[in-house]
Design a protein around this motif. Sequence first.
Motif, PDB file in Angstrom:
ATOM      1  N   SER A 250       0.005  -2.196   5.939  1.00  0.00           N
ATOM      2  CA  SER A 250       1.200  -1.404   5.938  1.00  0.00           C
ATOM      3  C   SER A 250       1.901  -1.342   7.345  1.00  0.00           C
ATOM      4  CB  SER A 250       1.089  -0.316   5.354  1.00  0.00           C
ATOM      5  OG  SER A 250       0.784  -0.294   3.835  1.00  0.00           O
ATOM      6  N   LEU A 251       1.204  -0.795   8.359  1.00  0.00           N
ATOM      7  CA  LEU A 251       1.655  -0.612   9.649  1.00  0.00           C
ATOM      8  C   LEU A 251       2.288  -1.774  10.110  1.00  0.00           C
ATOM      9  CD1 LEU A 251      -0.577   2.041  11.036  1.00  0.00           C
ATOM     10  CD2 LEU A 251       1.109   2.270   9.715  1.00  0.00           C
ATOM     11  N   SER A 252       1.602  -3.010  10.010  1.00  0.00           N
ATOM     12  CA  SER A 252       1.935  -4.284  10.524  1.00  0.00           C
ATOM     13  C   SER A 252       3.021  -4.698   9.798  1.00  0.00           C
ATOM     14  CB  SER A 252       0.762  -5.462  10.545  1.00  0.00           C
ATOM     15  OG  SER A 252      -0.262  -5.012  11.363  1.00  0.00           O
ATOM     16  N   GLN A 253       3.182  -4.427   8.314  1.00  0.00           N
ATOM     17  CA  GLN A 253       4.460  -4.773   7.758  1.00  0.00           C
ATOM     18  C   GLN A 253       5.810  -4.411   8.583  1.00  0.00           C
ATOM     19  OE1 GLN A 253       4.323  -3.817   3.518  1.00  0.00           O
ATOM     20  NE2 GLN A 253       2.284  -4.769   3.249  1.00  0.00           N
TER      21      GLN A 253
ATOM     22  N   ALA B 263      -6.794   4.241   6.888  1.00  0.00           N
ATOM     23  CA  ALA B 263      -6.937   5.473   7.682  1.00  0.00           C
ATOM     24  C   ALA B 263      -5.819   5.482   8.642  1.00  0.00           C
ATOM     25  CB  ALA B 263      -8.324   5.683   8.464  1.00  0.00           C
ATOM     26  N   ALA B 264      -5.431   4.459   9.200  1.00  0.00           N
ATOM     27  CA  ALA B 264      -4.302   4.422  10.106  1.00  0.00           C
ATOM     28  C   ALA B 264      -3.229   4.574   9.520  1.00  0.00           C
ATOM     29  CB  ALA B 264      -4.339   2.975  10.709  1.00  0.00           C
ATOM     30  N   TYR B 265      -3.091   4.398   8.226  1.00  0.00           N
ATOM     31  CA  TYR B 265      -1.499   4.569   7.390  1.00  0.00           C
ATOM     32  C   TYR B 265      -1.674   5.965   7.169  1.00  0.00           C
ATOM     33  CZ  TYR B 265       1.669   4.491   3.586  1.00  0.00           C
ATOM     34  OH  TYR B 265       2.753   4.900   2.875  1.00  0.00           O
ATOM     35  N   LEU B 266      -2.647   6.536   6.746  1.00  0.00           N
ATOM     36  CA  LEU B 266      -2.578   8.077   6.326  1.00  0.00           C
ATOM     37  C   LEU B 266      -2.224   8.656   7.487  1.00  0.00           C
ATOM     38  CD1 LEU B 266      -5.395   8.242   3.678  1.00  0.00           C
ATOM     39  CD2 LEU B 266      -2.783   8.167   3.412  1.00  0.00           C
ATOM     40  N   GLU B 267      -2.812   8.642   8.754  1.00  0.00           N
ATOM     41  CA  GLU B 267      -2.722   9.100   9.922  1.00  0.00           C
ATOM     42  C   GLU B 267      -1.218   9.318  10.235  1.00  0.00           C
ATOM     43  OE1 GLU B 267      -4.269   9.294  14.539  1.00  0.00           O
ATOM     44  OE2 GLU B 267      -4.731   7.915  13.213  1.00  0.00           O
ATOM     45  N   ARG B 268      -0.678   8.101  10.195  1.00  0.00           N
ATOM     46  CA  ARG B 268       0.785   7.977  10.579  1.00  0.00           C
ATOM     47  C   ARG B 268       1.687   8.589   9.590  1.00  0.00           C
ATOM     48  NH1 ARG B 268       3.789   2.472  12.714  1.00  0.00           N
ATOM     49  NH2 ARG B 268       4.874   3.490  14.399  1.00  0.00           N
ATOM     50  N   ARG B 269       1.377   8.795   8.126  1.00  0.00           N
ATOM     51  CA  ARG B 269       2.119   9.383   7.414  1.00  0.00           C
ATOM     52  C   ARG B 269       2.184  11.043   7.595  1.00  0.00           C
ATOM     53  NH1 ARG B 269       3.645   7.646   2.160  1.00  0.00           N
ATOM     54  NH2 ARG B 269       4.158   9.951   2.066  1.00  0.00           N
ATOM     55  N   ARG B 270       0.716  11.402   7.839  1.00  0.00           N
ATOM     56  CA  ARG B 270       0.807  12.794   8.086  1.00  0.00           C
ATOM     57  C   ARG B 270       1.532  13.262   9.288  1.00  0.00           C
ATOM     58  NH1 ARG B 270      -4.775  11.778   6.032  1.00  0.00           N
ATOM     59  NH2 ARG B 270      -5.392  11.399   8.178  1.00  0.00           N
ATOM     60  N   PHE B 271       1.500  12.388  10.309  1.00  0.00           N
ATOM     61  CA  PHE B 271       2.484  12.739  11.398  1.00  0.00           C
ATOM     62  C   PHE B 271       3.913  12.886  11.174  1.00  0.00           C
ATOM     63  CE2 PHE B 271       5.102  10.510  14.825  1.00  0.00           C
ATOM     64  CZ  PHE B 271       4.874  11.566  15.866  1.00  0.00           C
TER      65      PHE B 271
END
Length: 338
Positions: free
Chosen positions: A272-275, A299-307
């Motif tokens: 998702s982040l690379s999209q 995990a990387a996607y959820l961290e960014r969403r929480r941010f």
Amino acid sequence: MSDRPELYIESATACVVTDLGRTAGPARGLAVNGALDQFAARAANALAGNEPSDPLIEATGFDLTICPSHDVLMAVTGAPAMPTVDGRPHAPWAPLSVRAGQTVRIGISEAGLRAYVAVHGSFDVPLLMGSCAPDSMIGFGTAVTSGTSLSLLRPHPPLINPHFDATIFHFGIPSSVAHVPTVLDVIDGPDAGEFGPELGRLFDSPYTVTPRINHVGLRLSGPVPQRSVTGEVLSRGVPVGAIEAPTGDELLVLMRGRGITAGYPVLAVLTSLSQDIAAQLRPGQQIRFRRTSRAAATAAYLERRRFLDRIAVRARTAFAALSNTSQLCGGHCKRSKQ
């Protein structure tokens, strides 16, 4: 001046009003569509005090010049760009208060491809299945061209520091978010096993973004891994971010406007982040792929969403407090330079 707030488009070339997409579409045969850089779109709405899925403007590749009929609060995110108000530069990725009649220009640098403009209260545009996302296959969407006037649901009083004559907010988004990396993370696709050792070429070689790039997908020139089997690939559902290996000398990366079925082998899928990164790639840019796991990508996607969720809460809290202060003062507080 009209009693109804509007945003007049003085000049625009490749702009649409969109949102996070038609999530109910794929089950009914329609592409999800929506903002290609979902992070930038979410951030713009968060900084403007909107809901994540509120309509906003996506500008691709060309500058955009707009003028509001009333005072508004907006935010510009996405490709590195320096918005100007009547020629005066202001920081992107931050709330921007604009007075009625002022001219806002959003330039798009060569370090990215798409900018997002959210206005507090958002736009009054038609919806289809709960989304305003344009769909070129069925001819739905709100055109944004030079001379267009977009209706706004409400204005917003100016929030300008009287000493600096600027909108000064910092909700914690670092300037580095506008950087467009050249490495895209992928997970194995459903057909990865059919490529055998050839799959390694995907990670060992650079690829170049071709001019064949749009909302449906982008093509990458470079070595195309070959399948080690000869069986036919049946048409089936395909996810956004799928990297297909068609016959020829280019890889095909499917974006949010893709058809929901395909018949080419899918050797990998963008995270998702690379999209979001792929949405900002320009023709001629070189990129590489890097293998990751589903767990790490999630995990990387959820961290960014929480941010982003934290940013949204801060913005809504700040704007609500300022609004309440204005009401208590009977509209005579010195929140702005009158």
